[in-house]
Enzyme design. Structure first.
Site, mmCIF file in Angstrom:
data_model
loop_
_atom_site.group_PDB
_atom_site.id
_atom_site.type_symbol
_atom_site.label_atom_id
_atom_site.label_comp_id
_atom_site.label_asym_id
_atom_site.label_seq_id
_atom_site.Cartn_x
_atom_site.Cartn_y
_atom_site.Cartn_z
ATOM 1 C CD GLU B 128 -2.950 -0.963 0.094
ATOM 2 O OE1 GLU B 128 -2.595 -1.322 -1.048
ATOM 3 O OE2 GLU B 128 -4.082 -0.513 0.348
ATOM 4 C CB THR B 181 -5.080 6.964 -3.462
ATOM 5 O OG1 THR B 181 -5.753 5.874 -4.077
ATOM 6 C CG2 THR B 181 -5.217 6.838 -1.962
#
Lengths: 306, 306
Positions: B128, B181
């Site tokens: 991530e 994001t």
């Protein structure tokens, strides 16, 4: 049934991470009240013992809460209220809430329960508005529902009763200093860092989860307040020492009860809660501040007839 | 056992009120991966189908996560990874998380499970970090644990598996637009009003409580986001219409999946979830935006061998 004698419990609001939303009810400390249904309409406070508080209905939290309830009925009756005030006002363990909640709970019983418990919270909140200027529900909700409660929302009012593990004990110490609820609110900042808010709602989620799964360790890990305690604890002498000593002897967590100055700790089992009593006492003895101290199981029932 | 073929699920992070802490796993969409234990040490990405993604281990989220795991072993082996990438990157349903989590889960199985699931979350978070610059856990945790998960704390990492009611279905629509994001994080404010934060943690408490008590109405009432959605929804075309139409046909709640652009709704029962499919589709047909749409039970198992 024309008269009820009841016990209305002291309560711990906020419970560390749950500022303005969480609360729990205590079992060993609370007001005792007699509520009597009478022919004369209206609400009369006939007697107050234990504390010097106003008898005028409109100036008394129990009176105001009772009037809020009666305004939504077409009751033919009136009510007399006697209060044996055993919770000190300003202690931070829901003194006003106990009297407000007790009055509306008993009147609802004497009227044949026309109202839901959430309705009773709404009426009792009017007593809270008189006491602090803010109609908060985080003390009256646990007093009325018992156990742990969550005020999920105010508009509409949505109170959730949370599972309460059996072995959970509270220790509460009340240093004999004054912290006004209004002052304790005023020193708070109106904005908070997003990163701290995230930690806080992580802990709220953890605490609620721990209560349902009865995971005492998780409850303990979740009893951290990143937003309110760092500010308000400044108003409470020796707060850090009380907290540290309580944790040292095994408390799951320790924080400010409501807006203080009382400090609460939660423990698994009475034995640890008693050790916390000694730990807390020793701190205030050392700094020379008088205190009251209480130990209690969490009261799952809330208000009860005695 | 030298080779595993697995399904690693798509996930919905945040779940409205639980920004950065809550997530859930889906059942009908996910990456398929083959992980092979080989004599040659290190990690090799041998094949990627479905999407054009880097094969270099250090540039691939699954590769980076796998290396993070292997760095804490003295394994004599290496691993080859094949990825059939079925979750579109940038969709907001945990595309990078599925590959990262799948890799470490399968390697742990092939090594005889030396690591706890929370350890695996920690390794997958390195994927991530590569994908978004932030080592968040709110997608990898539900992929690895299944069901609803709460990231109570990052330091130390504390992941709580939350009860997941059987009749809960997710509908997810992915409008074919790009929201990065990093952009979705940048537009957020670093401070939030305390009064909104209180509402938010009230809802987190309500949602967690509703999940344990399987109170679908309470789950629905709690699926409101006062902090993130008002800002991020601006990046998603027709968000308000999709939400409103979904609620109109009976969804319990509707919000942004992760950082978007996917929008999710939760429903009680498949029948309602299917109505939500039609409601969501009709909005994007009207505005002329292409979409993918998925319906899924909540996946309680997480990653599975296929």
């Amino acid at each position: 049934m024309n008269e009820l004698k009841i016990f209305s419990p002291a309560t711990i609001a906020n419970v560390s991470c749950g500022y303005d939303v969480l609360g729990l009810a205590l079992d060993t400390i609370g007001d005792e009240m007699i509520i009597r249904r009478v022919a004369k309409k209206g609400v009369t406070i006939t007697k107050i013992t234990g504390q010097d508080l106003p008898l005028e209905t409109h100036k008394n939290v129990a009176g105001v809460a009772a009037l809020a309830l009666l305004a939504e009925t077409d009751s033919e009756f009136g009510f007399e209220i006697e209060i044996d005030k055993r919770i000190k006002p300003g202690s931070g363990i829901g003194s006003s809430a106990a009297s407000s909640a007790g009055a509306v709970w008993a009147i609802n019983e004497l009227l044949g329960k026309p109202f839901s418990v959430t309705d009773l919270v709404r009426f009792a909140m009017e007593g809270e508005r008189l006491a602090s200027g803010v109609a908060h529900a985080d003390n009256v909700a646990p007093a009325l529902f018992g156990g742990f409660t969550l005020v999920r929302s105010y508009e509409p009012l949505d109170i959730i009763s949370i599972n309460t593990p059996d072995q959970l004990y509270a220790t509460v110490i009340h240093p004999q200093i004054e912290v006004k609820t209004s002052d304790a609110r005023e020193i708070l900042k109106t904005t908070v860092p997003l990163k701290d808010a995230i930690k806080q709602w992580g802990n709220v989620g953890g605490l609620i989860s721990g209560l349902y799964t009865e995971d005492y360790e998780l409850i303990g890990r979740s009893l951290e307040d990143y937003i309110i305690e760092p500010i308000r604890s400044i108003l409470i002498p020796a707060f850090d020492a009380v907290k540290q000593q309580s944790l040292n002897v095994g408390a799951l967590g320790c924080g400010i009860s409501g807006s203080g100055p009382s400090i609460f700790a939660l423990s698994k089992g009475e034995e640890t809660a008693l050790k916390v009593v000694d730990a807390m006492k020793s701190v205030y003895k050392k700094v020379g501040i008088d205190y009251d101290i209480h130990i209690s199981k969490i009261n799952k029932q809330g208000i009860k007839i005695i």
